[in-house]
Design a protein around this motif. Structure first.
Motif, PDB file in Angstrom:
ATOM      1  N   ILE A   1      68.797 146.547  49.870  1.00 15.27           N
ATOM      2  CA  ILE A   1      68.954 147.778  49.105  1.00 15.27           C
ATOM      3  C   ILE A   1      68.778 147.548  47.602  1.00 15.27           C
ATOM      4  CG2 ILE A   1      71.461 147.529  48.948  1.00 15.27           C
ATOM      5  CD1 ILE A   1      69.480 150.819  49.302  1.00 15.27           C
TER       6      ILE A   1
ATOM      7  N   SER B   1      64.293 150.393  45.636  1.00 15.56           N
ATOM      8  CA  SER B   1      64.171 151.701  44.980  1.00 15.56           C
ATOM      9  C   SER B   1      62.838 152.370  45.299  1.00 15.56           C
ATOM     10  CB  SER B   1      64.341 151.550  43.468  1.00 15.56           C
ATOM     11  OG  SER B   1      63.358 150.672  42.952  1.00 15.56           O
TER      12      SER B   1
ATOM     13  N   GLN C   1      60.915 151.722  47.995  1.00 15.72           N
ATOM     14  CA  GLN C   1      60.930 152.045  49.430  1.00 15.72           C
ATOM     15  C   GLN C   1      61.740 153.303  49.693  1.00 15.72           C
ATOM     16  OE1 GLN C   1      63.554 149.831  52.060  1.00 15.72           O
ATOM     17  NE2 GLN C   1      61.901 149.536  53.556  1.00 15.72           N
ATOM     18  N   MET C   2      62.877 153.445  49.045  1.00 18.28           N
ATOM     19  CA  MET C   2      63.758 154.586  49.276  1.00 18.28           C
ATOM     20  C   MET C   2      63.154 155.891  48.790  1.00 18.28           C
ATOM     21  SD  MET C   2      66.464 153.415  50.841  1.00 18.28           S
ATOM     22  CE  MET C   2      67.855 154.511  50.552  1.00 18.28           C
TER      23      MET C   2
ATOM     24  N   ALA D   1      58.345 154.594  55.014  1.00 14.75           N
ATOM     25  CA  ALA D   1      59.269 153.586  54.485  1.00 14.75           C
ATOM     26  C   ALA D   1      59.066 152.230  55.148  1.00 14.75           C
ATOM     27  CB  ALA D   1      60.711 154.053  54.661  1.00 14.75           C
TER      28      ALA D   1
END
Length: 477
Positions: A173, A177, A179-180, A187
């Motif tokens: 995570i 940023s 990818q999200m 994704a």
């Protein structure tokens, strides 16, 4: 109109039978995660119930008579069971049809690669999946490897508690940023669904491995790809295979672990492949439960490739079903192309496939009055398709009325549904394919939550009502 939950009508005997069926179903989907495994187990169960191989009867020229039971297998992936009835075959068959393939990740033919000290198997996803659901999930490998000498090796790694498992990795995570910010469909790309299988290198010179003669064939590879070399060495030791044998392999990556009871009340089942093995198993169980000779010949068809269009030699669109019925009719003294056409046109079928269960977390895509609900019994879809019923079989009103009568007389809880709101989406089944013969066909099945996800959810009440409904159909349609 609203159908009441089936749970309210059960007495202790019903609950005991429901739990027994559910336990057997959980065992079935836990132990059979590929179409090959499902077909093999179904043949074994059929033979335990007195079924014999149709091809043996054909070779021997053995006449078939009412009460006889036969099975036929196509390439190890599709199966037909027939219990001959007292009425002539030309008067029609009562047919249950379901599919035993499920969405998964298929290992490519040239799959094994190493990069930066990690070994991966490349995959090509099968059926409609959400790619992101398959990352960081413990996976097992099931399938076969066919060698050039004619031997076929069964592969099953990851479901025994002592086995290793495998996975597709995901981006942390902290670095995600970009990818999200992508659409869910982008994704995780399909080409990124590579399965992590190793990190340990093969050491040729050293205290641990230096004296092992078995390393010699892998020495050259280990100079450049030591992790891949070690993985191949392990495969050679366990299965006696070489890298080239992947060319003629069918290996599927599926979620590792058993199906289980779900909920404080243990009222549901969570497990892989319930689309469509929940309908396949209940259809098979109903077929095998026929102890007496039925009035009309009872047939259970379990096919492959539905998730990719029912194509190929083992899909419903092949000639397997038609050819098998023709062979049975020939041995029953009713052979001939015209008799076959009459039999198929006079037949009745339940195309047994799952329905989308209403999920209050996503209520906006459902039309509440025409949705399937968990616990309310067997689901009938007069039509499926998408938008303007595209690609659908649409059952006749007369046939729907006949099905209502059969279910009502047998005390089966049932409901009717569509697949979501008009213009939102849609889907199809095998129903339109046998309907080309002119037979009456309607879609029926079990409501499922999280359909096509690695783990799907069904209600034990619906599993039980499906079994009862399929049995009633075989006896009374």
């Amino acid at each position: 109109m609203e159908h009441e939950t089936a749970w309210k009508k059960y007495d202790e005997a019903d609950l005991e039978a429901l739990e027994q069926l559910s336990a057997e179903y959980i065992d079935f989907i836990s132990e059979n995660k590929t179409e090959r495994e499902c077909a093999t187990t179904a043949v074994r169960l059929a033979e335990e119930h007195g079924y014999v191989a149709l091809d043996s009867a054909v070779r021997e020229g053995r006449a078939l008579k009412p009460g006889d039971k036969v099975w036929a297998l196509s390439h190890g992936k599709a199966l037909i069971l027939a219990h001959l009835g007292s009425a002539p075959l030309a008067e029609g068959l009562n047919i249950l049809g379901a599919h035993i393939d499920s969405p998964r990740l298929d290992i490519k033919q040239n799959p094994l690669a190493e990069a930066n000290g990690l070994a991966h198997l490349d995959t090509h996803y099968y059926g409609g999946i959400k790619n992101y659901q398959w990352v960081t999930l413990p996976l097992a490998l099931h399938g076969v490897i066919a060698k050039t000498d004619g031997t076929v090796i069964d592969v099953q790694v990851g479901d025994d508690p002592n086995d290793p498992v495998f996975c597709v990795t995901d981006l942390l995570i902290h670095l995600a940023s970009q990818q999200m910010g992508k659409k869910a469909s982008e994704a995780v790309e399909g080409e990124a669904l590579d399965i992590l299988v190793g990190n340990r290198p093969l050491v040729i010179e050293g205290e641990e491995f230096g004296d092992d003669e078995g390393e010699e064939p892998f020495a050259k590879l280990a100079e450049k790809e030591p992790v891949k070399a070690f993985a191949l060495k392990l495969l050679a030791e366990k299965y006696g295979i070489e890298e080239e044998d992947f060319l003629s392999a069918e290996i599927e990556a599926v979620p590792a672990g058993r199906a289980r009871d779900l909920g404080f009340d243990r009222s549901m089942v969570i497990g892989y492949g319930q689309d469509d093995r929940v309908c396949a198993y209940t259809s098979l169980a109903a077929q095998l439960a026929l102890n007496e000779t039925p009035a009309k010949t009872a047939v259970c068809v379990l096919v492959d490739k539905e998730e990719i269009g029912s194509v190929g030699a083992t899909g419903m669109a092949s000639q397997f079903f038609e050819n098998t019925v023709a062979e049975i009719m020939e041995l029953a003294g009713e052979g001939g192309p015209l008799s076959l056409r009459r039999a198929l046109a006079a037949s009745s079928m339940l195309s047994s496939d799952v329905s989308a269960g209403f999920d209050p977390a996503y209520a906006s895509v459902f039309e509440a009055k025409n949705s399937a609900y968990l616990g309310r019994g067997l689901v009938f879809n007069k039509y499926t398709g998408s938008r303007g019923k595209s690609g659908s079989n649409d059952a006749s009103a007369e046939y729907v009325a006949r099905i209502r009568r059969i279910m009502g007389d047998a005390g089966v809880s049932f409901q009717t549904a569509e697949l979501g709101k008009v213009d939102v989406g849609g889907g199809g089944t095998i129903a339109y394919i046998p309907a080309k013969y002119g037979m009456e066909v309607i879609d029926s099945g079990v409501a499922v939550l999280s359909m096509h996800a690695p783990w799907e959810v069904t209600s034990k009440a619906d599993i039980y009502e499906a079994y009862k409904g399929y049995e009633a159909f075989l006896k009374n349609a």
